[in-house]
Design a protein around this motif. Structure first.
Motif: not given
Length: 172
Positions: A18-25, A31-37, A39-52
């Motif tokens: 892919v292009t660098k811009s696609a990779l950065l996107h 990162e946006r999804k991690r921060r939303i979760l 903020g919603r659940y108040g703890t660090e998110i395991d992004m691989i598992a998809g849950y807190t």
């Protein structure tokens, strides 16, 4: 961004085709999804598992936007039960739509299959938590039941691959 970081990013983009811009996107989106979760659940998110994972009233609970995945929750519920194994637990399905619960008397081994059956039967969406309740000695699964085929509040027993409603003897 330093030259070394730019070279590393270019290498990742080339590796992924892919292009660098696609990779950065994509990286910014994760990162946006991690921060939303977070903020919603108040703890660090395991992004691989998809849950807190948190503790609530003495039991563990996994929370996420939709834990059902592609198999109506079977794999994730099975994983939770294997990690927090208790032989004496039953199943509680929490209906987020009206905040009531269906209690299902069944063996622990049958719980993942029953959860996926109820999820499909009810066209339930989303499955927002999987937890354990030490006080009621049950695994509790939270989902939105949309069809009304499983009555909540209600009491059921699993027998020969079917759910049977259990009524108090004075109402039967």
């Amino acid at each position: 961004m330093s030259t070394a970081e730019d070279i590393e990013l270019s290498g990742w983009a080339d590796q992924d085709g892919v292009t660098k811009s696609a990779l950065l996107h994509d990286m910014i989106g994760r990162e946006r999804k991690r921060r939303i979760l977070q903020g919603r659940y108040g703890t660090e998110i395991d992004m691989i598992a998809g849950y807190t994972e948190t503790s609530l009233l003495g039991g563990k609970i996994w929370r996420g936007d939709n834990l059902a995945g592609t198999d109506a929750g079977y794999t994730r519920v099975k994983e939770f039960i294997e990690r927090y194994s208790h032989d004496d637990r039953t199943l509680s399905i929490y209906n987020a739509l009206d905040e009531s619960t269906a209690e299902i008397n069944c063996s622990v081994e049958d719980i993942p299959e029953i959860v996926s059956f109820v999820y499909n039967l009810e066209h339930a969406y989303p499955m927002t938590f999987i937890g354990e309740s030490p006080s009621s000695k049950s695994y509790v699964i939270g989902m939105t039941l949309t069809r009304g085929r499983i009555q909540t509040p209600g009491v059921y027993r699993a027998e020969n691959g079917r759910l049977h409603s259990v009524l108090p003897s004075n109402l039967a």
